[in-house]
Design an enzyme around this catalytic site. Structure first.
Site, PDB file in Angstrom:
ATOM      1  CB  THR A 135      -0.913  -0.009   1.252  1.00 57.26           C
ATOM      2  OG1 THR A 135      -1.379   1.320   1.497  1.00 57.26           O
ATOM      3  CG2 THR A 135      -0.172  -0.459   2.509  1.00 57.26           C
ATOM      4  CG  ASP A 136      -1.043   5.076  -0.883  1.00 60.43           C
ATOM      5  OD1 ASP A 136      -1.645   4.333  -0.081  1.00 60.43           O
ATOM      6  OD2 ASP A 136      -1.519   6.150  -1.296  1.00 60.43           O
ATOM      7  CD  GLU A 137      -3.297   3.568   4.264  1.00 56.85           C
ATOM      8  OE1 GLU A 137      -3.182   3.492   5.491  1.00 56.85           O
ATOM      9  OE2 GLU A 137      -4.378   3.450   3.664  1.00 56.85           O
ATOM     10  CE1 TYR A 160      -3.448  -2.469   5.806  1.00 56.06           C
ATOM     11  CE2 TYR A 160      -3.193  -0.121   5.338  1.00 56.06           C
ATOM     12  CZ  TYR A 160      -3.365  -1.423   4.903  1.00 56.06           C
ATOM     13  OH  TYR A 160      -3.450  -1.682   3.547  1.00 56.06           O
ATOM     14  CE  LYS A 164      -0.256  -4.641   2.987  1.00 59.22           C
ATOM     15  NZ  LYS A 164      -0.761  -5.936   2.458  1.00 59.22           N
TER      16      LYS A 164
HETATM   17  P1  NAD Z   1     -10.284  -6.702   2.745  1.00 59.04           P
HETATM   18  O1  NAD Z   1     -10.234  -6.422   4.208  1.00 59.04           O
HETATM   19  O2  NAD Z   1     -11.517  -6.343   1.977  1.00 59.04           O
HETATM   20  O3  NAD Z   1     -10.040  -8.257   2.473  1.00 59.04           O
HETATM   21  C1  NAD Z   1      -9.018  -8.965   3.119  1.00 59.04           C
HETATM   22  C2  NAD Z   1      -9.245 -10.453   2.859  1.00 59.04           C
HETATM   23  O4  NAD Z   1      -8.162 -11.164   3.465  1.00 59.04           O
HETATM   24  C3  NAD Z   1     -10.528 -10.997   3.498  1.00 59.04           C
HETATM   25  O5  NAD Z   1     -11.191 -11.851   2.586  1.00 59.04           O
HETATM   26  C4  NAD Z   1     -10.052 -11.764   4.710  1.00 59.04           C
HETATM   27  O6  NAD Z   1     -10.898 -12.848   5.057  1.00 59.04           O
HETATM   28  C5  NAD Z   1      -8.663 -12.235   4.255  1.00 59.04           C
HETATM   29  N1  NAD Z   1      -7.745 -12.444   5.360  1.00 59.04           N
HETATM   30  C6  NAD Z   1      -7.416 -11.582   6.363  1.00 59.04           C
HETATM   31  N2  NAD Z   1      -6.537 -12.139   7.196  1.00 59.04           N
HETATM   32  C7  NAD Z   1      -6.280 -13.375   6.707  1.00 59.04           C
HETATM   33  C8  NAD Z   1      -5.442 -14.441   7.118  1.00 59.04           C
HETATM   34  N3  NAD Z   1      -4.705 -14.343   8.239  1.00 59.04           N
HETATM   35  N4  NAD Z   1      -5.434 -15.568   6.394  1.00 59.04           N
HETATM   36  C9  NAD Z   1      -6.197 -15.699   5.282  1.00 59.04           C
HETATM   37  N5  NAD Z   1      -7.028 -14.722   4.847  1.00 59.04           N
HETATM   38  C10 NAD Z   1      -7.061 -13.587   5.553  1.00 59.04           C
HETATM   39  O7  NAD Z   1      -9.004  -5.993   2.146  1.00 59.04           O
HETATM   40  P2  NAD Z   1      -8.794  -5.266   0.753  1.00 59.04           P
HETATM   41  O8  NAD Z   1      -9.216  -3.856   0.870  1.00 59.04           O
HETATM   42  O9  NAD Z   1      -9.352  -6.115  -0.329  1.00 59.04           O
HETATM   43  O10 NAD Z   1      -7.186  -5.268   0.671  1.00 59.04           O
HETATM   44  C11 NAD Z   1      -6.497  -6.351   0.067  1.00 59.04           C
HETATM   45  C12 NAD Z   1      -5.010  -6.077   0.063  1.00 59.04           C
HETATM   46  O11 NAD Z   1      -4.736  -4.883  -0.671  1.00 59.04           O
HETATM   47  C13 NAD Z   1      -4.413  -5.857   1.455  1.00 59.04           C
HETATM   48  O12 NAD Z   1      -3.174  -6.491   1.497  1.00 59.04           O
HETATM   49  C14 NAD Z   1      -4.262  -4.356   1.563  1.00 59.04           C
HETATM   50  O13 NAD Z   1      -3.193  -4.014   2.411  1.00 59.04           O
HETATM   51  C15 NAD Z   1      -3.970  -3.985   0.116  1.00 59.04           C
HETATM   52  N6  NAD Z   1      -4.360  -2.632  -0.279  1.00 59.04           N
HETATM   53  C16 NAD Z   1      -5.637  -2.202  -0.029  1.00 59.04           C
HETATM   54  C17 NAD Z   1      -6.015  -0.922  -0.436  1.00 59.04           C
HETATM   55  C18 NAD Z   1      -7.430  -0.427  -0.208  1.00 59.04           C
HETATM   56  O14 NAD Z   1      -7.700   0.743  -0.483  1.00 59.04           O
HETATM   57  N7  NAD Z   1      -8.346  -1.228   0.247  1.00 59.04           N
HETATM   58  C19 NAD Z   1      -5.082  -0.092  -1.086  1.00 59.04           C
HETATM   59  C20 NAD Z   1      -3.796  -0.582  -1.323  1.00 59.04           C
HETATM   60  C21 NAD Z   1      -3.449  -1.865  -0.918  1.00 59.04           C
HETATM   61  P1  TYD Z   2     -10.402   4.701   4.910  1.00 58.73           P
HETATM   62  O1  TYD Z   2     -11.411   4.363   3.867  1.00 58.73           O
HETATM   63  O2  TYD Z   2     -10.517   4.066   6.249  1.00 58.73           O
HETATM   64  O3  TYD Z   2      -8.962   4.404   4.258  1.00 58.73           O
HETATM   65  P2  TYD Z   2      -7.482   4.808   4.814  1.00 58.73           P
HETATM   66  O4  TYD Z   2      -7.569   5.173   6.230  1.00 58.73           O
HETATM   67  O5  TYD Z   2      -6.751   3.541   4.597  1.00 58.73           O
HETATM   68  O6  TYD Z   2      -7.017   5.919   3.928  1.00 58.73           O
HETATM   69  O7  TYD Z   2     -10.391   6.273   5.127  1.00 58.73           O
HETATM   70  C1  TYD Z   2     -10.183   7.145   4.046  1.00 58.73           C
HETATM   71  C2  TYD Z   2     -10.158   8.551   4.593  1.00 58.73           C
HETATM   72  O8  TYD Z   2     -11.459   8.876   5.098  1.00 58.73           O
HETATM   73  C3  TYD Z   2      -9.202   8.731   5.757  1.00 58.73           C
HETATM   74  O9  TYD Z   2      -8.615  10.032   5.691  1.00 58.73           O
HETATM   75  C4  TYD Z   2     -10.099   8.645   6.983  1.00 58.73           C
HETATM   76  C5  TYD Z   2     -11.405   9.218   6.489  1.00 58.73           C
HETATM   77  N1  TYD Z   2     -12.624   8.673   7.136  1.00 58.73           N
HETATM   78  C6  TYD Z   2     -13.548   9.536   7.716  1.00 58.73           C
HETATM   79  O10 TYD Z   2     -13.409  10.773   7.691  1.00 58.73           O
HETATM   80  N2  TYD Z   2     -14.644   8.985   8.312  1.00 58.73           N
HETATM   81  C7  TYD Z   2     -14.856   7.652   8.388  1.00 58.73           C
HETATM   82  O11 TYD Z   2     -15.872   7.202   8.976  1.00 58.73           O
HETATM   83  C8  TYD Z   2     -13.897   6.773   7.771  1.00 58.73           C
HETATM   84  C9  TYD Z   2     -14.093   5.277   7.815  1.00 58.73           C
HETATM   85  C10 TYD Z   2     -12.796   7.331   7.155  1.00 58.73           C
END
Ligand code: NAD
Ligand code: TYD
Length: 358
Positions: A135-137, A160, A164
């Site tokens: 992730t970019d985070e 988090y 990562k």
């Molecule tokens: P999500 O929370 O929607 O899904 C995570 C999945 O992983 C779920 O199906 C969960 O059951 C499974 N999981 C969690 N822990 C596990 C374990 N110990 N063993 C097996 N399965 C497990 O997450 P997402 O938003 O789809 O993110 C997926 C990946 O992409 C993550 O690695 C996250 O760091 C990365 N990512 C997410 C974002 C975003 O904006 N959501 C952006 C950049 C990178």
């Molecule tokens: P989020 O979707 O949780 O992603 P991330 O924290 O990984 O960037 O949040 C996106 C942005 O929105 C973040 O700046 C936090 C803000 N946010 C709120 O203001 N209210 C909320 O209820 C949530 C869940 C997020």
């Protein structure tokens, strides 16, 4: 994107995708099966609160796909990888919500860091190529410092992003020490169908559909570079096919709307009043801005995003409108408990209305 040439290198091969029952992983499993006319996808997912086997119900009967319920941090997962002898492992599985990591960090370290190391070790034993979806985070909050390039130092600021970043370092160490074929991707915030309604965009859409308050942390001027989930998955697919071992690739859109700006845009699409917005106490350690430089992915992978934000947001709102039963099931008793603990004291009464748990 055509399916010819170098992108066919996984035809007839076996991919392990972890976290395929979650938001991004489920899109990736579908994309992989569309690209692979032959071959197999084995999805390792232990089904946390964020994972649903039914997210991939459309694949019922597709003999190229299997789900195995296993925790990636367990010995059983390593045994499974070794037994399957995959050509590649793409690791999406993670605890993914920053707010939850503020309350309880350990599950994040276990899944995101130990889980990644466990899979890296198993993949090395079988000679499988490894894509670590990061992730970019991990670059931390970027204030007035341009856009993070892949060689920027890691400055994670939540449990988090720290978990990562640690996984990224483990993956790079495996490449450095063992010459393991590892590629890391770092994408900005995703949005789109099947995103769990705890994250900003789906939470705001689903709350607004029920005329519930929309909790904005602090001043709402924090910025994220939102990208449609399909563009991210196309990037991971290209990284799997063409990424150089030991390299990192950023993906993002290059735009930075503020949180409050997005919520106003959503309310306009939904035809709901701005009076639903409620500013609440800020998130602890809240990162103000994420921004990445994606030129390397363009140059080396030929990647560029295809979905404009305004269009992607409209499509996403329509999807949540049409799939109320899907997200109502997720706003269950456990979600209500989390929500009340997290927002309860700062949101005015009726914050959850009768919506959750129905
Ligand atoms: P999500 O929370 O929607 O899904 C995570 C999945 O992983 C779920 O199906 C969960 O059951 C499974 N999981 C969690 N822990 C596990 C374990 N110990 N063993 C097996 N399965 C497990 O997450 P997402 O938003 O789809 O993110 C997926 C990946 O992409 C993550 O690695 C996250 O760091 C990365 N990512 C997410 C974002 C975003 O904006 N959501 C952006 C950049 C990178
Ligand atoms: P989020 O979707 O949780 O992603 P991330 O924290 O990984 O960037 O949040 C996106 C942005 O929105 C973040 O700046 C936090 C803000 N946010 C709120 O203001 N209210 C909320 O209820 C949530 C869940 C997020």
């Amino acid at each position: 994107m055509s399916s010819g040439g170098k992108q066919d290198i996984y035809q007839g091969m076996k991919l392990i995708v972890t976290g395929g029952c979650g938001f991004i992983g489920s899109h990736f499993v579908r994309l992989a099966l569309r690209r692979l006319r032959t071959g197999q996808v084995v999805n390792l997912d232990c089904l946390t609160y964020a994972g649903r086997g039914r997210n991939l119900a459309d694949l019922d009967g597709d003999r190229r796909y299997r789900h195995v319920r296993v925790d990636i941090a367990s010995p059983a997962a390593a045994e499974r990888v070794i037994k399957e002898k995959p050509d590649a492992v793409v690791n999406f599985a993670a605890e993914s919500h920053v707010d939850r990591s503020i309350r309880t960090a350990l599950p994040f370290l276990r899944a995101n860091t130990l889980g990644a190391q466990n899979l890296l070790d198993a993949a090395r034993e079988t000679g499988a190529r490894f894509v670590q979806v990061s992730t970019d985070e991990v670059y931390g909050s970027i204030e007035g410092r341009g856009r993070a390039r892949e060689d920027w130092p890691l400055r994670p600021s939540s449990a988090y992003s720290a978990s990562k970043a640690a996984a990224d370092l483990c993956a790079l160490a495996a490449h450095h020490t063992h010459g393991q074929e590892v590629v890391i991707t770092r994408c900005t915030n995703n949005y789109g169908p099947w995103q769990f309604p705890e994250k900003l965009i789906p939470l705001m859409i689903t709350n607004a559909l029920h005329d519930l308050p929309l909790p904005i942390y602090g001043d709402g001027l924090q910025k994220r570079d939102w990208i449609h989930v399909e563009d991210h998955c196309r990037g991971v697919w290209l990284a799997l096919q063409k990424g150089r071992a030991g390299q990192i690739y950023n993906f993002g859109m290059g735009s930075e709307p503020s949180n409050i700006g997005i919520v106003r845009q959503l309310l306009r699409i939904l035809g709901k009043p701005e009076s639903l917005i409620q500013h609440v106490k800020d998130r602890l350690g809240h990162d103000r801005r994420y921004a990445v430089d994606c030129r390397k992915a363009g140059r080396e992978l030929g990647w560029k995003p295809q979905v404009r934000f305004a269009e992607g947001l409209e499509r996403t709102v329509s999807w949540y409108r049409e799939n109320v039963r899907w997200w109502l099931k997720l706003k269950d008793r456990a979600f209500r408990e989390y929500y009340l603990k997290h927002y309860g004291s700062t949101l005015r009464q009726g914050a959850l209305g009768g919506g959750g748990g129905r």
